[in-house]
Motif scaffolding. Structure first.
Motif, PDB file in Angstrom:
ATOM      1  N   GLY A  63      15.272 -20.913  -4.792  1.00 38.88           N
ATOM      2  CA  GLY A  63      15.065 -19.776  -5.679  1.00 38.88           C
ATOM      3  C   GLY A  63      14.398 -18.635  -4.940  1.00 38.88           C
ATOM      4  O   GLY A  63      14.300 -18.653  -3.701  1.00 38.88           O
ATOM      5  N   ILE A  64      13.907 -17.659  -5.681  1.00 34.71           N
ATOM      6  CA  ILE A  64      13.350 -16.445  -5.087  1.00 34.71           C
ATOM      7  C   ILE A  64      12.057 -16.056  -5.806  1.00 34.71           C
ATOM      8  O   ILE A  64      11.747 -16.559  -6.879  1.00 34.71           O
ATOM      9  CB  ILE A  64      14.344 -15.273  -5.188  1.00 34.71           C
ATOM     10  N   ASP A  65      11.300 -15.155  -5.174  1.00 34.75           N
ATOM     11  CA  ASP A  65      10.259 -14.418  -5.889  1.00 34.75           C
ATOM     12  C   ASP A  65      10.448 -12.948  -5.597  1.00 34.75           C
ATOM     13  O   ASP A  65      10.773 -12.561  -4.473  1.00 34.75           O
ATOM     14  CB  ASP A  65       8.849 -14.906  -5.533  1.00 34.75           C
ATOM     15  N   VAL A  66      10.272 -12.112  -6.634  1.00 32.44           N
ATOM     16  CA  VAL A  66      10.617 -10.695  -6.535  1.00 32.44           C
ATOM     17  C   VAL A  66       9.547  -9.839  -7.203  1.00 32.44           C
ATOM     18  O   VAL A  66       8.712 -10.321  -7.970  1.00 32.44           O
ATOM     19  CB  VAL A  66      11.994 -10.407  -7.184  1.00 32.44           C
ATOM     20  N   ASP A  80      24.853 -17.345  -9.190  1.00 35.44           N
ATOM     21  CA  ASP A  80      26.040 -18.042  -8.694  1.00 35.44           C
ATOM     22  C   ASP A  80      25.947 -18.370  -7.211  1.00 35.44           C
ATOM     23  O   ASP A  80      26.723 -19.188  -6.710  1.00 35.44           O
ATOM     24  CB  ASP A  80      27.291 -17.193  -8.953  1.00 35.44           C
ATOM     25  N   ASN A  81      25.007 -17.733  -6.512  1.00 41.33           N
ATOM     26  CA  ASN A  81      24.842 -17.974  -5.076  1.00 41.33           C
ATOM     27  C   ASN A  81      23.577 -18.764  -4.751  1.00 41.33           C
ATOM     28  O   ASN A  81      23.107 -18.728  -3.624  1.00 41.33           O
ATOM     29  CB  ASN A  81      24.859 -16.648  -4.318  1.00 41.33           C
ATOM     30  N   GLY A  82      23.052 -19.470  -5.732  1.00 43.73           N
ATOM     31  CA  GLY A  82      21.989 -20.424  -5.434  1.00 43.73           C
ATOM     32  C   GLY A  82      20.600 -20.075  -5.888  1.00 43.73           C
ATOM     33  O   GLY A  82      19.646 -20.779  -5.544  1.00 43.73           O
ATOM     34  N   VAL A  83      20.426 -19.013  -6.674  1.00 48.84           N
ATOM     35  CA  VAL A  83      19.097 -18.710  -7.224  1.00 48.84           C
ATOM     36  C   VAL A  83      18.928 -19.547  -8.490  1.00 48.84           C
ATOM     37  O   VAL A  83      19.429 -19.193  -9.566  1.00 48.84           O
ATOM     38  CB  VAL A  83      18.931 -17.208  -7.519  1.00 48.84           C
TER      39      VAL A  83
END
Length: 267
Positions: A63-66, A80-83
């Motif tokens: 995942g991410i952090d934003v 769709d790309n893995g987040v």
């Protein structure tokens, strides 16, 4: 006549309770249903690292952090790309709110991505004031991930470069964590980096799961014996759907572990 009066009284009572709301009102529901089966990460890296035999590729869920530094996010493409999860900056200190928090919060929700909010700690303000500031800006939303306390040194801060004692820092962390636990009803997450972790013996903090930064080695090689739930392994990642670089993270367990963790920790 008595039946009519009884019914009118009951309707009035229901209306009064609905108007009261307050702290005991149920959490908001504004997220699309999430698909807990994780998608494979299709991320790039501006600064590739050799993590040895065990690296991000050995972890199934990413995942991410934003924050405001990622102003343009196509959340369905990112999903769709893995987040598979996103932590979104909400507040800092006791008087700053990220201007894109609401936009990111709603965008991730519409895409069905589990998301949580984080607070960047300011060492020159009491923890309880900062907790109240966070609570004032982050709704109790059904399906949200646990709230996050981000504690690290701030040597480049224009207003606060103080380095308080380890005892003071751990005490402040506990105050913040307890306040969030009480309000959101979830076990909070504590994010930190290796220097802050060691300088302040943060392993002694109770009541939180750990999210650890380690961009050149696996957490097991830096944080010996420390249990962790999330690992931030890059600050220079590329994710389809996000303009520019972003932080990349991995969950500690398998896809099945992820489903179980969500079931136990989402609001």
């Amino acid at each position: 006549m008595s039946q009519i009066l009884t019914r009118l009284t009951a309707l009035a009572l229901i209306a009064l309770l609905a108007a009261c709301g307050g702290r005991n009102a149920p959490p908001q529901r504004d997220a699309a249903p999430t698909n807990n089966a994780p998608t494979r990460a299709n991320f790039g890296e501006a600064n590739p690292q050799d993590f040895g035999r065990v690296g991000p590729q050995n972890h199934r869920v990413h995942g991410i952090d934003v924050s405001k530094f990622q102003p343009s996010i196509d959340w369905p493409t990112a999903r769709d790309n893995g987040v598979n999860f996103a932590f979104i900056k909400a507040t800092e200190g006791g008087d700053q709110a990220d201007p894109l928090f609401d936009q990111h919060w709603q965008g991730a929700a519409r895409a069905g991505i589990p998301r949580g909010a984080y607070h960047f700690f300011y060492h020159c303000r009491p923890a309880i004031e900062q907790a109240r500031w966070f609570i004032a800006h982050v709704p109790r939303t059904r399906g949200a991930l646990p709230p996050v306390l981000d504690m690290e040194w701030t040597p480049t801060s224009p207003t606060c470069r103080v380095r308080n004692s380890p005892e003071h820092i751990r005490s402040e962390a506990q105050i913040f964590i307890r306040a969030l636990q009480s309000h959101y009803g979830q076990r909070p997450i504590l994010y930190t980096a290796i220097d802050f972790f060691e300088d302040n013996q943060m392993w002694r903090v109770q009541g939180a799961d750990f999210w650890l930064r380690a961009v050149k080695a696996h957490p097991k090689d830096l944080y010996a014996g420390q249990h962790w739930t999330f690992w931030q392994y890059s600050g220079t990642g590329y994710v389809p759907g996000i303009a520019g670089k972003t932080d990349l993270n991995a969950f500690a367990g398998s896809a099945r572990d992820w489903t179980a963790w969500l079931a136990a920790n989402q609001h």
